[in-house]
Design an enzyme around this catalytic site. Structure first.
Site, mmCIF file in Angstrom:
data_model
loop_
_atom_site.group_PDB
_atom_site.id
_atom_site.type_symbol
_atom_site.label_atom_id
_atom_site.label_comp_id
_atom_site.label_asym_id
_atom_site.label_seq_id
_atom_site.Cartn_x
_atom_site.Cartn_y
_atom_site.Cartn_z
ATOM 1 N N SER A 144 0.865 -1.185 0.000
ATOM 2 C CA SER A 144 0.000 0.000 0.000
ATOM 3 C C SER A 144 0.896 1.228 0.000
ATOM 4 C CB SER A 144 -0.867 -0.012 1.257
ATOM 5 O OG SER A 144 -1.483 1.244 1.465
ATOM 6 N N TYR A 157 -1.256 -0.972 10.950
ATOM 7 C CA TYR A 157 -1.511 -1.234 9.526
ATOM 8 C C TYR A 157 -0.379 -0.666 8.669
ATOM 9 C CZ TYR A 157 -3.540 -1.381 4.918
ATOM 10 O OH TYR A 157 -3.724 -1.627 3.570
HETATM 11 N N1 LIG Z 1 -8.886 -1.409 -0.222
HETATM 12 C C1 LIG Z 1 -7.905 -0.540 -0.067
HETATM 13 O O1 LIG Z 1 -8.119 0.678 0.031
HETATM 14 C C2 LIG Z 1 -6.473 -1.016 -0.063
HETATM 15 C C3 LIG Z 1 -5.469 -0.080 -0.360
HETATM 16 C C4 LIG Z 1 -4.145 -0.484 -0.346
HETATM 17 C C5 LIG Z 1 -3.823 -1.802 -0.051
HETATM 18 N N2 LIG Z 1 -4.815 -2.694 0.235
HETATM 19 C C6 LIG Z 1 -4.419 -4.071 0.572
HETATM 20 O O2 LIG Z 1 -4.890 -4.947 -0.424
HETATM 21 C C7 LIG Z 1 -5.175 -6.233 0.151
HETATM 22 C C8 LIG Z 1 -6.590 -6.640 -0.232
HETATM 23 O O3 LIG Z 1 -7.468 -5.681 0.309
HETATM 24 P P1 LIG Z 1 -8.996 -5.591 -0.127
HETATM 25 O O4 LIG Z 1 -9.288 -4.161 -0.254
HETATM 26 O O5 LIG Z 1 -9.256 -6.504 -1.268
HETATM 27 O O6 LIG Z 1 -9.673 -6.146 1.217
HETATM 28 P P2 LIG Z 1 -11.027 -6.958 1.438
HETATM 29 O O7 LIG Z 1 -12.030 -6.619 0.396
HETATM 30 O O8 LIG Z 1 -11.369 -6.758 2.865
HETATM 31 O O9 LIG Z 1 -10.553 -8.482 1.189
HETATM 32 C C9 LIG Z 1 -9.687 -9.114 2.089
HETATM 33 C C10 LIG Z 1 -9.541 -10.575 1.715
HETATM 34 O O10 LIG Z 1 -8.711 -11.198 2.705
HETATM 35 C C11 LIG Z 1 -9.362 -12.385 3.178
HETATM 36 N N3 LIG Z 1 -9.022 -12.633 4.569
HETATM 37 C C12 LIG Z 1 -9.082 -11.768 5.610
HETATM 38 N N4 LIG Z 1 -8.723 -12.383 6.749
HETATM 39 C C13 LIG Z 1 -8.413 -13.679 6.423
HETATM 40 C C14 LIG Z 1 -7.990 -14.812 7.158
HETATM 41 N N5 LIG Z 1 -7.792 -14.764 8.490
HETATM 42 N N6 LIG Z 1 -7.798 -15.974 6.492
HETATM 43 C C15 LIG Z 1 -8.020 -16.045 5.161
HETATM 44 N N7 LIG Z 1 -8.409 -15.002 4.407
HETATM 45 C C16 LIG Z 1 -8.615 -13.838 5.036
HETATM 46 C C17 LIG Z 1 -10.850 -12.056 3.030
HETATM 47 O O11 LIG Z 1 -11.606 -13.249 2.925
HETATM 48 P P3 LIG Z 1 -12.475 -13.916 4.115
HETATM 49 O O12 LIG Z 1 -13.014 -12.817 4.961
HETATM 50 O O13 LIG Z 1 -13.520 -14.661 3.340
HETATM 51 O O14 LIG Z 1 -11.538 -14.808 4.810
HETATM 52 C C18 LIG Z 1 -10.857 -11.329 1.696
HETATM 53 O O15 LIG Z 1 -10.870 -12.246 0.637
HETATM 54 C C19 LIG Z 1 -4.956 -6.081 1.661
HETATM 55 O O16 LIG Z 1 -3.667 -6.563 1.974
HETATM 56 C C20 LIG Z 1 -5.013 -4.584 1.887
HETATM 57 O O17 LIG Z 1 -4.241 -4.187 2.990
HETATM 58 C C21 LIG Z 1 -6.132 -2.332 0.224
#
Ligand SMILES: NC(=O)c1ccc[n+]([C@@H]2O[C@H](COP(=O)([O-])OP(=O)(O)OC[C@H]3O[C@@H](n4cnc5c(N)ncnc54)[C@H](OP(=O)(O)O)[C@@H]3O)[C@@H](O)[C@H]2O)c1
Length: 277
Positions: A144, A157
């Site tokens: 990020s 985070y």
């Molecule tokens: N969205 C943003 O603004 C943003 C910006 C920069 C970076 N990121 C990074 O990008 C990545 C993806 O983010 P996103 O926005 O796609 O988040 P999201 O929509 O909340 O998706 C998170 C994913 O992680 C899985 N997960 C969470 N806890 C888990 C566990 N204990 N075991 C297995 N799976 C788990 C969730 O599935 P289940 O709940 O079904 O397990 C889901 O598939 C993250 O690392 C985040 O920090 C996000």
């Protein structure tokens, strides 16, 4: 033909049930890859599997809680049982928490280390040696722009994403000569459930930054990885943040981020308790 020749290569997406991981799975499926979808939610995994099949790929799903100590061993056993190897690993599982570090529940904060750091490192270190032995493939780690600076009121985070950036860059340097790529994707805000769940969408900082679609981030991540890039920064605003973070001293950035992440109509616990000025 040896046993190993019969194993098929797969794209393993960890955190595939929604958000950026699910979008990357879909992009990978367009190239008719075998895609292994990993997360906890069976409904989310089933929906992602339909995406993959409709995009032209073959889908396998594995319900797995990455916090469990044997998660990577169980994933490897699942691949072996299905005559698969991990050709490309996508580490997209992660979460964040907004609030004063001294007031947020400690166990919830330590969970960020368990998922964003420990599980990501465990998966990477388990599957990278096989990629090196085959001389192809690699890892896409979701970092990020938060990994570039310290982040008051989302301290753990930001620190976890700093780890992802440093770890990924270092590994890339170690392996790229052998035909293997480690790519760190570093977007700004992306419109997924992450923003609501973490509380980041209630900060002034996230409100002033434009939000990207997960599909756009997935396209940039996949094409950057395939081009062998060490770092992918999707979108103009994330590139600008990267530039500003490189130019401004930490002493200037710290109070700025602190103010932007603290001020909100929906106060942090510290605000609510009148601890903050
Ligand atoms: N969205 C943003 O603004 C943003 C910006 C920069 C970076 N990121 C990074 O990008 C990545 C993806 O983010 P996103 O926005 O796609 O988040 P999201 O929509 O909340 O998706 C998170 C994913 O992680 C899985 N997960 C969470 N806890 C888990 C566990 N204990 N075991 C297995 N799976 C788990 C969730 O599935 P289940 O709940 O079904 O397990 C889901 O598939 C993250 O690392 C985040 O920090 C996000």
């Amino acid at each position: 033909m040896t046993m190993k020749d019969e194993l098929r290569s797969s794209v393993v997406v960890v955190g595939a049930s929604r958000g950026i991981g699910r979008a990357i799975a879909k992009v990978a499926a367009r190239e008719h890859n075998v895609v292994v979808l990993v997360a906890r939610s069976p409904e989310g995994l089933a929906a992602a599997a339909v995406d993959v099949q409709q995009a032209g790929g073959e889908a396998f799903t594995l319900e797995l809680d990455l916090i469990s100590a044997d998660a990577s061993a169980r994933l490897e056993a699942f691949l072996t049982a299905n005559d698969l190897v991990c050709g490309v690993l996508v580490n997209s599982a992660g979460y964040g928490l907004r609030g004063a570090a001294t007031l947020l529940p400690v166990n919830d904060q330590l969970g960020i280390i368990d998922l964003n750091i420990r599980a990501l490192a465990d998966m990477t270190l388990r599957f990278l040696p096989g990629m090196l032995a085959r001389g192809r493939g690699g890892v896409i780690n979701l970092g990020s722009v938060a990994g570039l600076v310290p982040g008051p009121y989302m301290a753990l985070y930001y620190a976890s994403k700093g780890f992802v950036r440093s770890f990924s860059d270092a590994l890339h340097q170690e392996v790229y000569r052998f035909g293997v790529t480690v790519t760190c994707v570093a977007p700004g805000p992306v419109s997924t459930e992450f923003l609501e769940r973490s509380g980041a969408n209630r900060t002034a900082l996230f409100k002033i930054l434009p939000t990207l679609d997960a599909e756009y981030v997935a396209e940039r991540a996949w094409s950057g990885f395939k081009s062998g890039h060490r770092r992918v920064v999707p979108g103009i605003s994330a590139k600008l943040i990267t530039l500003v973070a490189a130019l401004l001293p930490t002493a200037t950035i710290l109070p700025l981020i602190g103010r932007l992440q603290r001020r909100s109509k929906d106060p942090c616990p510290a605000d609510a308790q009148g601890i903050l000025p």
